[in-house]
Write a protein that holds these residues in place. Structure first.
Motif, PDB file in Angstrom:
ATOM      1  N   ILE A  96       0.859  -1.182   0.000  1.00 21.30           N
ATOM      2  CA  ILE A  96       0.000   0.000   0.000  1.00 21.30           C
ATOM      3  C   ILE A  96       0.895   1.231   0.000  1.00 21.30           C
ATOM      4  O   ILE A  96       2.000   1.203   0.558  1.00 21.30           O
ATOM      5  N   LYS A  97       0.450   2.283  -0.636  1.00 23.53           N
ATOM      6  CA  LYS A  97       1.231   3.520  -0.719  1.00 23.53           C
ATOM      7  C   LYS A  97       0.839   4.436   0.431  1.00 23.53           C
ATOM      8  O   LYS A  97      -0.336   4.785   0.614  1.00 23.53           O
ATOM      9  N   VAL A  98       1.818   4.831   1.229  1.00 20.95           N
ATOM     10  CA  VAL A  98       1.606   5.796   2.315  1.00 20.95           C
ATOM     11  C   VAL A  98       2.551   6.955   2.044  1.00 20.95           C
ATOM     12  O   VAL A  98       3.767   6.809   2.182  1.00 20.95           O
ATOM     13  N   ILE A 132       2.102   5.777  10.799  1.00 23.31           N
ATOM     14  CA  ILE A 132       1.106   4.795  11.234  1.00 23.31           C
ATOM     15  C   ILE A 132      -0.298   5.387  11.174  1.00 23.31           C
ATOM     16  O   ILE A 132      -1.259   4.702  10.785  1.00 23.31           O
ATOM     17  N   ALA A 133      -0.436   6.656  11.536  1.00 21.40           N
ATOM     18  CA  ALA A 133      -1.752   7.305  11.475  1.00 21.40           C
ATOM     19  C   ALA A 133      -2.279   7.314  10.041  1.00 21.40           C
ATOM     20  O   ALA A 133      -3.462   7.023   9.801  1.00 21.40           O
ATOM     21  N   GLU A 134      -1.414   7.619   9.093  1.00 24.07           N
ATOM     22  CA  GLU A 134      -1.837   7.640   7.684  1.00 24.07           C
ATOM     23  C   GLU A 134      -2.081   6.219   7.182  1.00 24.07           C
ATOM     24  O   GLU A 134      -2.995   5.984   6.377  1.00 24.07           O
ATOM     25  N   PHE A 135      -1.282   5.272   7.637  1.00 18.51           N
ATOM     26  CA  PHE A 135      -1.478   3.868   7.269  1.00 18.51           C
ATOM     27  C   PHE A 135      -2.865   3.389   7.710  1.00 18.51           C
ATOM     28  O   PHE A 135      -3.600   2.768   6.939  1.00 18.51           O
ATOM     29  N   LEU A 136      -3.235   3.703   8.956  1.00 17.43           N
ATOM     30  CA  LEU A 136      -4.561   3.342   9.461  1.00 17.43           C
ATOM     31  C   LEU A 136      -5.658   4.041   8.669  1.00 17.43           C
ATOM     32  O   LEU A 136      -6.708   3.442   8.385  1.00 17.43           O
ATOM     33  N   ASN A 137      -5.423   5.284   8.321  1.00 15.59           N
ATOM     34  CA  ASN A 137      -6.400   6.040   7.547  1.00 15.59           C
ATOM     35  C   ASN A 137      -6.616   5.420   6.165  1.00 15.59           C
ATOM     36  O   ASN A 137      -7.754   5.319   5.690  1.00 15.59           O
ATOM     37  N   ARG A 138      -5.513   5.008   5.523  1.00 15.39           N
ATOM     38  CA  ARG A 138      -5.619   4.402   4.200  1.00 15.39           C
ATOM     39  C   ARG A 138      -6.423   3.104   4.251  1.00 15.39           C
ATOM     40  O   ARG A 138      -7.136   2.768   3.300  1.00 15.39           O
ATOM     41  N   LEU A 139      -6.310   2.364   5.348  1.00 20.66           N
ATOM     42  CA  LEU A 139      -7.043   1.105   5.492  1.00 20.66           C
ATOM     43  C   LEU A 139      -8.421   1.308   6.125  1.00 20.66           C
ATOM     44  O   LEU A 139      -9.146   0.339   6.357  1.00 20.66           O
ATOM     45  N   GLN A 140      -8.742   2.567   6.427  1.00 18.41           N
ATOM     46  CA  GLN A 140     -10.037   2.935   7.017  1.00 18.41           C
ATOM     47  C   GLN A 140     -10.292   2.200   8.336  1.00 18.41           C
ATOM     48  O   GLN A 140     -11.385   1.717   8.609  1.00 18.41           O
ATOM     49  N   ILE A 141      -9.255   2.136   9.161  1.00 19.74           N
ATOM     50  CA  ILE A 141      -9.358   1.512  10.480  1.00 19.74           C
ATOM     51  C   ILE A 141      -9.734   2.577  11.499  1.00 19.74           C
ATOM     52  O   ILE A 141      -9.055   3.595  11.623  1.00 19.74           O
ATOM     53  N   ARG A 142     -10.804   2.345  12.244  1.00 18.76           N
ATOM     54  CA  ARG A 142     -11.266   3.310  13.241  1.00 18.76           C
ATOM     55  C   ARG A 142     -11.206   2.767  14.668  1.00 18.76           C
ATOM     56  O   ARG A 142     -11.177   3.535  15.620  1.00 18.76           O
ATOM     57  N   GLU A 191      -3.919  14.318  20.789  1.00 18.54           N
ATOM     58  CA  GLU A 191      -5.281  14.762  21.084  1.00 18.54           C
ATOM     59  C   GLU A 191      -6.193  14.521  19.878  1.00 18.54           C
ATOM     60  O   GLU A 191      -5.751  14.526  18.734  1.00 18.54           O
ATOM     61  N   ASN A 192      -7.470  14.298  20.185  1.00 18.13           N
ATOM     62  CA  ASN A 192      -8.506  14.153  19.158  1.00 18.13           C
ATOM     63  C   ASN A 192      -8.183  13.036  18.164  1.00 18.13           C
ATOM     64  O   ASN A 192      -8.270  13.215  16.943  1.00 18.13           O
ATOM     65  N   LEU A 193      -7.816  11.881  18.692  1.00 24.33           N
ATOM     66  CA  LEU A 193      -7.542  10.746  17.823  1.00 24.33           C
ATOM     67  C   LEU A 193      -8.809  10.343  17.058  1.00 24.33           C
ATOM     68  O   LEU A 193      -9.891  10.274  17.642  1.00 24.33           O
ATOM     69  N   PRO A 194      -8.675  10.061  15.758  1.00 27.14           N
ATOM     70  CA  PRO A 194      -9.851   9.685  14.960  1.00 27.14           C
ATOM     71  C   PRO A 194     -10.189   8.203  15.071  1.00 27.14           C
ATOM     72  O   PRO A 194     -10.932   7.674  14.263  1.00 27.14           O
ATOM     73  N   TYR A 195      -9.637   7.515  16.063  1.00 22.65           N
ATOM     74  CA  TYR A 195      -9.904   6.093  16.242  1.00 22.65           C
ATOM     75  C   TYR A 195      -9.790   5.744  17.724  1.00 22.65           C
ATOM     76  O   TYR A 195      -9.337   6.548  18.535  1.00 22.65           O
ATOM     77  N   VAL A 196     -10.218   4.530  18.047  1.00 17.79           N
ATOM     78  CA  VAL A 196     -10.225   4.059  19.434  1.00 17.79           C
ATOM     79  C   VAL A 196      -9.259   2.882  19.569  1.00 17.79           C
ATOM     80  O   VAL A 196      -9.291   1.953  18.759  1.00 17.79           O
TER      81      VAL A 196
END
Length: 254
Positions: A3-5, A74-84, A105-110
């Motif tokens: 995957i491209k990050v 890692i944040a962008e990697f998770l975003n690319r895989l749509q992991i929340r 702060e304000n992490l877009p995932y749990v």
């Protein structure tokens, strides 16, 4: 899988179905070392494990990175895989990435659960001998790097570096050496207690890279945690005692 990050093509494993478990490897390692853990947990979970930049089959970063750069990755990697939502297993350097990621702060995932295996993050205190040795090395390096002395003795600084440097440092490319220096010179002790999800610590009591004392400190700082000690194991306790480690992981994620 690839995957491209950003501009980096990332090699990663994505196996199984169910709740996501993210696996972050240590310095100098890669995802192939975690084959046993991946096979064990992917029977009931979706296990995702990337080779981080500079390791395994993922290219080096374009310039020396610090821990925050790996967190951005890692944040962008998770975003690319749509992991929340995900749980995470980290080893050694992977712990540094988790502590800084979790502290944002304000992490877009749990982050549901965390497992720290022989995790880094606490900077060891240098003895006076180590401090004196470092000062002597830096002074000698500056002197021998002058044009005349470097011309007369071109290999002296490199020989000094090899004698002082760790195996990780000596085996790395210039970019990754500079990255390692940035990474290890950051104490993340104040961030460790911010990990507020159920946490399992797995440690080798003979670990000399991240000693068992670090595990006991983390156990005291993290509210909801437990410690599994692998007697006789070193820094790679999950490879030295796979049956015990896999059993602990299965119980924790059951």
């Amino acid at each position: 899988m690839i995957i491209k990050v950003g501009q980096i093509s990332v090699n990663y494993i994505d196996e199984g179905e169910g709740d996501v478990i993210l696996l972050l490897h240590g310095w100098g390692a890669n995802i192939t070392l975690f084959k046993g853990i991946i096979e064990t947990l992917s029977k009931g979970h979706r296990v995702i494990a990337p080779d981080m930049p500079g390791f395994g089959k993922t290219a080096e970063p374009p310039e020396p990175w610090c821990v925050d750069d790996y967190v951005d990755f890692i944040a962008e990697f998770l975003n690319r895989l749509q992991i929340r939502e995900f749980s995470v297993i980290v080893h050694s350097f992977g712990g540094r990435v988790l502590f800084k990621l979790n502290a944002r702060e304000n992490l877009p995932y749990v982050i549901r659960k965390a497992v720290l295996i022989d995790s880094a993050g606490i900077m060891p205190k240098k003895t006076w001998k180590q401090k004196a040795s470092l000062r002597m090395y830096k002074t000698a390096s500056r002197i021998m790097s002058t044009k005349i002395l470097h011309f007369l003795y071109p290999d002296v600084v490199e020989d000094m570096r090899k004698k002082r440097g760790s195996a990780d440092y000596n085996n790395a490319t210039p970019t990754m050496r500079a990255t390692l220096v940035k990474v290890v010179n950051e104490d993340l002790s104040e961030l460790i207690g911010k990990l507020n999800c159920p946490t399992l610590l797995i440690w080798g009591d003979k670990d000399t890279a991240t000693p068992i004392a670090d595990a006991k400190s983390m156990e005291a700082w993290i509210k909801d945690t437990g410690l599994v000690v692998c007697e006789g194991a070193g820094h790679y306790s999950f490879l030295e005692q796979p049956v015990k480690v896999h059993g602990a992981l299965q119980a924790f994620f059951r």
